[in-house]
Design a protein around this motif. Structure first.
Motif, PDB file in Angstrom:
ATOM      1  N   GLU A  23       0.794  -1.230   0.000  1.00  0.00           N
ATOM      2  CA  GLU A  23       0.000   0.000   0.000  1.00  0.00           C
ATOM      3  C   GLU A  23       0.827   1.281   0.000  1.00  0.00           C
ATOM      4  OE1 GLU A  23      -1.121   0.761   4.656  1.00  0.00           O
ATOM      5  OE2 GLU A  23      -2.427  -0.520   3.476  1.00  0.00           O
ATOM      6  N   SER A  24       2.043   1.231   0.485  1.00  0.00           N
ATOM      7  CA  SER A  24       2.868   2.441   0.471  1.00  0.00           C
ATOM      8  C   SER A  24       4.316   2.116   0.108  1.00  0.00           C
ATOM      9  CB  SER A  24       2.808   3.150   1.821  1.00  0.00           C
ATOM     10  OG  SER A  24       3.336   2.329   2.840  1.00  0.00           O
ATOM     11  N   GLY A  25       4.465   1.237  -0.856  1.00  0.00           N
ATOM     12  CA  GLY A  25       5.799   0.873  -1.307  1.00  0.00           C
ATOM     13  C   GLY A  25       5.825   0.669  -2.803  1.00  0.00           C
ATOM     14  N   PHE A  26       6.998   0.819  -3.366  1.00  0.00           N
ATOM     15  CA  PHE A  26       7.177   0.701  -4.813  1.00  0.00           C
ATOM     16  C   PHE A  26       8.463  -0.064  -5.077  1.00  0.00           C
ATOM     17  CE2 PHE A  26       5.265   4.770  -3.755  1.00  0.00           C
ATOM     18  CZ  PHE A  26       4.139   4.807  -4.566  1.00  0.00           C
ATOM     19  N   ARG A  27       8.497  -0.745  -6.213  1.00  0.00           N
ATOM     20  CA  ARG A  27       9.730  -1.402  -6.674  1.00  0.00           C
ATOM     21  C   ARG A  27       9.931  -1.058  -8.146  1.00  0.00           C
ATOM     22  NH1 ARG A  27      10.433  -7.218  -3.802  1.00  0.00           N
ATOM     23  NH2 ARG A  27      11.349  -6.334  -1.933  1.00  0.00           N
ATOM     24  N   TYR A  28      11.172  -0.705  -8.443  1.00  0.00           N
ATOM     25  CA  TYR A  28      11.530  -0.314  -9.798  1.00  0.00           C
ATOM     26  C   TYR A  28      12.821  -1.015 -10.204  1.00  0.00           C
ATOM     27  CZ  TYR A  28       8.501   3.559  -8.437  1.00  0.00           C
ATOM     28  OH  TYR A  28       7.447   4.305  -7.975  1.00  0.00           O
ATOM     29  N   VAL A  29      12.992  -1.175 -11.505  1.00  0.00           N
ATOM     30  CA  VAL A  29      14.257  -1.661 -12.047  1.00  0.00           C
ATOM     31  C   VAL A  29      14.884  -0.488 -12.784  1.00  0.00           C
ATOM     32  CG1 VAL A  29      15.366  -3.260 -13.643  1.00  0.00           C
ATOM     33  CG2 VAL A  29      13.411  -4.020 -12.283  1.00  0.00           C
ATOM     34  N   LEU A  30      16.115  -0.190 -12.406  1.00  0.00           N
ATOM     35  CA  LEU A  30      16.903   0.835 -13.068  1.00  0.00           C
ATOM     36  C   LEU A  30      18.144   0.165 -13.628  1.00  0.00           C
ATOM     37  CD1 LEU A  30      15.479   2.195 -10.396  1.00  0.00           C
ATOM     38  CD2 LEU A  30      16.709   4.183 -11.206  1.00  0.00           C
ATOM     39  N   HIS A  31      18.808   0.816 -14.561  1.00  0.00           N
ATOM     40  CA  HIS A  31      20.056   0.248 -15.067  1.00  0.00           C
ATOM     41  C   HIS A  31      21.227   1.043 -14.506  1.00  0.00           C
ATOM     42  CE1 HIS A  31      20.962   3.421 -18.016  1.00  0.00           C
ATOM     43  NE2 HIS A  31      19.665   3.426 -18.300  1.00  0.00           N
ATOM     44  N   SER A  32      22.351   0.403 -14.464  1.00  0.00           N
ATOM     45  CA  SER A  32      23.569   1.020 -13.971  1.00  0.00           C
ATOM     46  C   SER A  32      24.070   2.043 -14.995  1.00  0.00           C
ATOM     47  CB  SER A  32      24.629  -0.061 -13.749  1.00  0.00           C
ATOM     48  OG  SER A  32      25.839   0.502 -13.314  1.00  0.00           O
ATOM     49  N   ASN A  33      24.721   3.094 -14.509  1.00  0.00           N
ATOM     50  CA  ASN A  33      25.326   4.073 -15.425  1.00  0.00           C
ATOM     51  C   ASN A  33      26.361   3.376 -16.298  1.00  0.00           C
ATOM     52  OD1 ASN A  33      23.902   6.281 -14.446  1.00  0.00           O
ATOM     53  ND2 ASN A  33      25.442   6.762 -12.914  1.00  0.00           N
ATOM     54  N   GLY A  34      26.248   3.558 -17.588  1.00  0.00           N
ATOM     55  CA  GLY A  34      27.226   2.999 -18.500  1.00  0.00           C
ATOM     56  C   GLY A  34      27.009   1.543 -18.880  1.00  0.00           C
ATOM     57  N   ASP A  35      26.049   0.867 -18.267  1.00  0.00           N
ATOM     58  CA  ASP A  35      25.800  -0.542 -18.570  1.00  0.00           C
ATOM     59  C   ASP A  35      24.308  -0.820 -18.453  1.00  0.00           C
ATOM     60  OD1 ASP A  35      25.720  -3.260 -18.918  1.00  0.00           O
ATOM     61  OD2 ASP A  35      27.153  -3.726 -17.322  1.00  0.00           O
ATOM     62  N   LYS A  36      23.618  -0.725 -19.580  1.00  0.00           N
ATOM     63  CA  LYS A  36      22.161  -0.899 -19.562  1.00  0.00           C
ATOM     64  C   LYS A  36      21.738  -2.331 -19.263  1.00  0.00           C
ATOM     65  CE  LYS A  36      21.071   3.079 -22.249  1.00  0.00           C
ATOM     66  NZ  LYS A  36      20.009   3.753 -22.897  1.00  0.00           N
ATOM     67  N   ASN A  37      22.657  -3.279 -19.324  1.00  0.00           N
ATOM     68  CA  ASN A  37      22.328  -4.669 -19.014  1.00  0.00           C
ATOM     69  C   ASN A  37      22.468  -4.993 -17.527  1.00  0.00           C
ATOM     70  OD1 ASN A  37      21.692  -5.461 -21.666  1.00  0.00           O
ATOM     71  ND2 ASN A  37      23.870  -5.551 -22.150  1.00  0.00           N
ATOM     72  N   ARG A  38      23.135  -4.142 -16.769  1.00  0.00           N
ATOM     73  CA  ARG A  38      23.266  -4.355 -15.324  1.00  0.00           C
ATOM     74  C   ARG A  38      22.076  -3.676 -14.649  1.00  0.00           C
ATOM     75  NH1 ARG A  38      28.729  -3.770 -12.241  1.00  0.00           N
ATOM     76  NH2 ARG A  38      28.619  -6.015 -12.398  1.00  0.00           N
TER      77      ARG A  38
END
Length: 79
Positions: free
Chosen positions: A51-66
């Motif tokens: 109800e008050s939390g979120f999860r996201y996937v971000l990529h590492s700087n310089g490496d879009k696969n990480r």
């Protein structure tokens, strides 16, 4: 971020205070989601029912696969 009361609550203004707090809470949650999605490294949202939390996937700087998982939990802590 903290939402502080501008006045002391009494039985007469308790409902107004609760409404103001609820609207501030909704604005805070909406703001978190929009800021995370606007981040330059944002990839996708992870489906996570909280109800008050979120999860996201971000990529590492310089490496879009990480991929990095960002979990945001928001709590209301009364004064």
């Amino acid at each position: 971020m903290s939402v502080k009361s501008e006045y002391k609550t009494t039985p007469n203004n308790q409902k107004a205070y609760e409404l103001k707090l609820a609207l501030s809470w909704l604005a805070l949650l909406s703001g978190i989601d929009s800021v995370a999605k606007a981040h330059t490294n944002f990839k996708r949202v992870i489906d996570w029912s909280h109800e008050s939390g979120f999860r996201y996937v971000l990529h590492s700087n310089g490496d879009k696969n990480r991929e990095l998982i960002l979990t945001v939990l928001v709590f209301h802590v009364p004064e």
